[in-house]
Design a protein around this motif. Sequence first.
Motif, PDB file in Angstrom:
ATOM      1  N   MET A   1     -19.557  -2.423  34.898  1.00  0.00           N
ATOM      2  CA  MET A   1     -20.254  -2.041  33.643  1.00  0.00           C
ATOM      3  C   MET A   1     -21.639  -2.692  33.608  1.00  0.00           C
ATOM      4  SD  MET A   1     -19.712  -0.771  30.388  1.00  0.00           S
ATOM      5  CE  MET A   1     -18.869  -1.218  28.919  1.00  0.00           C
ATOM      6  N   HIS A   2     -22.674  -1.843  33.552  1.00  0.00           N
ATOM      7  CA  HIS A   2     -24.039  -2.341  33.481  1.00  0.00           C
ATOM      8  C   HIS A   2     -24.653  -1.981  32.130  1.00  0.00           C
ATOM      9  CE1 HIS A   2     -24.283  -3.568  37.580  1.00  0.00           C
ATOM     10  NE2 HIS A   2     -24.022  -2.367  38.054  1.00  0.00           N
ATOM     11  N   THR A   3     -25.754  -2.653  31.809  1.00  0.00           N
ATOM     12  CA  THR A   3     -26.521  -2.225  30.640  1.00  0.00           C
ATOM     13  C   THR A   3     -27.660  -1.342  31.129  1.00  0.00           C
ATOM     14  OG1 THR A   3     -25.946  -4.239  29.479  1.00  0.00           O
ATOM     15  CG2 THR A   3     -27.832  -3.007  28.638  1.00  0.00           C
ATOM     16  N   ILE A   4     -27.758  -0.166  30.500  1.00  0.00           N
ATOM     17  CA  ILE A   4     -28.756   0.835  30.891  1.00  0.00           C
ATOM     18  C   ILE A   4     -29.727   1.025  29.733  1.00  0.00           C
ATOM     19  CG2 ILE A   4     -29.062   3.277  31.595  1.00  0.00           C
ATOM     20  CD1 ILE A   4     -27.137   1.912  33.504  1.00  0.00           C
ATOM     21  N   PHE A   5     -31.014   1.113  30.022  1.00  0.00           N
ATOM     22  CA  PHE A   5     -31.988   1.458  28.976  1.00  0.00           C
ATOM     23  C   PHE A   5     -32.939   2.517  29.523  1.00  0.00           C
ATOM     24  CE2 PHE A   5     -35.851   1.506  26.635  1.00  0.00           C
ATOM     25  CZ  PHE A   5     -35.515   1.172  25.335  1.00  0.00           C
ATOM     26  N   SER A   6     -33.236   3.525  28.707  1.00  0.00           N
ATOM     27  CA  SER A   6     -34.337   4.414  29.068  1.00  0.00           C
ATOM     28  C   SER A   6     -34.968   4.978  27.802  1.00  0.00           C
ATOM     29  CB  SER A   6     -33.882   5.534  30.012  1.00  0.00           C
ATOM     30  OG  SER A   6     -35.012   5.981  30.747  1.00  0.00           O
ATOM     31  N   GLY A   7     -36.189   5.452  27.939  1.00  0.00           N
ATOM     32  CA  GLY A   7     -36.916   5.961  26.772  1.00  0.00           C
ATOM     33  C   GLY A   7     -37.680   7.236  27.116  1.00  0.00           C
ATOM     34  N   ILE A   8     -37.918   8.026  26.080  1.00  0.00           N
ATOM     35  CA  ILE A   8     -38.710   9.252  26.248  1.00  0.00           C
ATOM     36  C   ILE A   8     -39.704   9.323  25.090  1.00  0.00           C
ATOM     37  CG2 ILE A   8     -38.640  11.786  26.380  1.00  0.00           C
ATOM     38  CD1 ILE A   8     -35.834  11.624  27.473  1.00  0.00           C
ATOM     39  N   GLN A   9     -40.925   9.733  25.395  1.00  0.00           N
ATOM     40  CA  GLN A   9     -41.943   9.847  24.347  1.00  0.00           C
ATOM     41  C   GLN A   9     -41.781  11.155  23.562  1.00  0.00           C
ATOM     42  OE1 GLN A   9     -46.081   8.824  24.976  1.00  0.00           O
ATOM     43  NE2 GLN A   9     -45.619   8.488  27.121  1.00  0.00           N
ATOM     44  N   PRO A  10     -41.891  11.075  22.232  1.00  0.00           N
ATOM     45  CA  PRO A  10     -41.844  12.306  21.432  1.00  0.00           C
ATOM     46  C   PRO A  10     -43.235  12.944  21.349  1.00  0.00           C
ATOM     47  CG  PRO A  10     -41.899  10.414  19.983  1.00  0.00           C
ATOM     48  CD  PRO A  10     -41.957   9.873  21.396  1.00  0.00           C
ATOM     49  N   SER A  11     -43.761  13.319  22.495  1.00  0.00           N
ATOM     50  CA  SER A  11     -45.144  13.802  22.504  1.00  0.00           C
ATOM     51  C   SER A  11     -45.223  15.305  22.774  1.00  0.00           C
ATOM     52  CB  SER A  11     -45.953  13.037  23.551  1.00  0.00           C
ATOM     53  OG  SER A  11     -45.264  13.018  24.780  1.00  0.00           O
ATOM     54  N   GLY A  12     -44.156  16.021  22.477  1.00  0.00           N
ATOM     55  CA  GLY A  12     -44.107  17.470  22.704  1.00  0.00           C
ATOM     56  C   GLY A  12     -42.668  17.806  23.031  1.00  0.00           C
ATOM     57  N   THR A  13     -42.343  19.096  23.049  1.00  0.00           N
ATOM     58  CA  THR A  13     -40.958  19.450  23.360  1.00  0.00           C
ATOM     59  C   THR A  13     -40.667  19.131  24.815  1.00  0.00           C
ATOM     60  OG1 THR A  13     -41.078  21.201  21.744  1.00  0.00           O
ATOM     61  CG2 THR A  13     -39.261  21.307  23.280  1.00  0.00           C
ATOM     62  N   LEU A  14     -39.509  18.541  25.053  1.00  0.00           N
ATOM     63  CA  LEU A  14     -39.178  18.123  26.420  1.00  0.00           C
ATOM     64  C   LEU A  14     -39.197  19.302  27.388  1.00  0.00           C
ATOM     65  CD1 LEU A  14     -36.318  15.512  26.231  1.00  0.00           C
ATOM     66  CD2 LEU A  14     -38.747  15.310  25.756  1.00  0.00           C
ATOM     67  N   THR A  15     -39.529  19.002  28.632  1.00  0.00           N
ATOM     68  CA  THR A  15     -39.542  20.037  29.662  1.00  0.00           C
ATOM     69  C   THR A  15     -38.278  19.915  30.514  1.00  0.00           C
ATOM     70  OG1 THR A  15     -40.529  18.713  31.402  1.00  0.00           O
ATOM     71  CG2 THR A  15     -42.060  19.758  29.844  1.00  0.00           C
ATOM     72  N   ILE A  16     -38.097  20.908  31.345  1.00  0.00           N
ATOM     73  CA  ILE A  16     -36.991  20.871  32.297  1.00  0.00           C
ATOM     74  C   ILE A  16     -37.180  19.676  33.260  1.00  0.00           C
ATOM     75  CG2 ILE A  16     -38.099  22.535  33.876  1.00  0.00           C
ATOM     76  CD1 ILE A  16     -34.461  22.834  33.039  1.00  0.00           C
ATOM     77  N   GLY A  17     -38.416  19.220  33.424  1.00  0.00           N
ATOM     78  CA  GLY A  17     -38.702  18.031  34.241  1.00  0.00           C
ATOM     79  C   GLY A  17     -38.088  16.786  33.614  1.00  0.00           C
ATOM     80  N   ASN A  18     -38.274  16.609  32.310  1.00  0.00           N
ATOM     81  CA  ASN A  18     -37.663  15.472  31.624  1.00  0.00           C
ATOM     82  C   ASN A  18     -36.138  15.540  31.720  1.00  0.00           C
ATOM     83  OD1 ASN A  18     -40.121  16.162  29.241  1.00  0.00           O
ATOM     84  ND2 ASN A  18     -40.096  14.232  30.363  1.00  0.00           N
ATOM     85  N   TYR A  19     -35.626  16.757  31.616  1.00  0.00           N
ATOM     86  CA  TYR A  19     -34.170  16.922  31.677  1.00  0.00           C
ATOM     87  C   TYR A  19     -33.633  16.566  33.066  1.00  0.00           C
ATOM     88  CZ  TYR A  19     -29.522  18.842  31.411  1.00  0.00           C
ATOM     89  OH  TYR A  19     -28.161  18.964  31.461  1.00  0.00           O
TER      90      TYR A  19
END
Length: 331
Positions: A1-19
């Motif tokens: 069990m690890h601790t995971i962190f990630s973030g995404i900027q709300p700077s436009g609708t997400l793209t398939i790249g972000n997905y």
Amino acid sequence: MHTIFSGIQPSGTLTIGNYLGAIQHFIELQKENDCYFCIVDEHAITVPQDRLKLRNNIRSLAALYLASGINPEKSTLFIQSEVPAHTQLGWMLQSISYIGELERMTQFKDKAAKSAGKEAVSSALLTYPPLMASDILLYKTDVVPVGEDQKQHLELTRNLAERFNNKFNDIFTIPEVRIPEVGARIMSLQDPTKKMSKSDENEKAFISMLDEPKKIEKKIKSAVTDSDGIVTFDAENKPGISNLLTIHSSCSGESIENLETAFAGKGYGEFKQATAKAVIDILKPIQERYNELINSEKLDEILDKGADNASFEANKVLKKAKKAMGLGRVK
Ligand code: TYM
């Protein structure tokens, strides 16, 4: 069990790249780990934003995280600006960051070049990486899943954590970066030598996660390719087709080799149609769940709970870091 962190900027609708570069992997990781997923609105204001659009983008991103499969019973989903510890530790980390190393960040250089140089960009764009380091270090994060473009920021995060630990006290966990083997750098459909970006001015360059099926078909049909008509992966000489192969493979789960075999002797038209179908099949159920969530009270409840949980954990680390630096009083 690890601790995971990630973030995404709300700077436009997400793209398939972000997905494909990020969210898809978050869903897998949350099964066995303690995960924090953040809507990093304070990062978004490093470039000018329209306030109402920003508000909408924040909510939309929260709904997209959940619609994609983030389970709020397992993971903490929250908005960065609702947890003040992020900017507090961000400031402290700025005090051990050097202007020279921040100016060497390629994302800063690219954005500064686009906005007519240093005179015209905010100082927050320069100090963005210590804030990102703060996001990660506040949760004793072991692993940060991101796309290829965030690698340099992650190296700086590790350097800042080590620098702090050596200078003051051993407070921070040194995080590992995790970049997927396929899909870490989805390229623009109009210029496949450039990263697909949600802030691209040309709408045809990216597929938004909320694009309608017809639009997705159109965009993929008009994606720039070469003219030799052979469906093979060759990122250097055939960047357009290679990008579509990556997208197709990441969406359908078929390996690139299998796709090359399946489309041997067939034209780009047929391949593009099948790629569009693979993308639509992935996005359609996400869009349906998104529409149920976007105006729901449930969404607010999840974000409230997420902010409480994140604050609780982050404040513990912040307190230790303040003590190590000698800030405030002994209590
Ligand atoms: P952002 O908002 O630009 O992108 C969010 C995630 O999507 C990945 N990504 C891509 N992956 C593949 N192909 C692409 N074309 C593509 N475009 C974007 C990004 O690598 C990222 O994983 N600085 C970060 C946000 C951030 C963060 C953090 C991330 C702030 N604090 C802490 C991790 C940990 C950013 O601007 O991502």
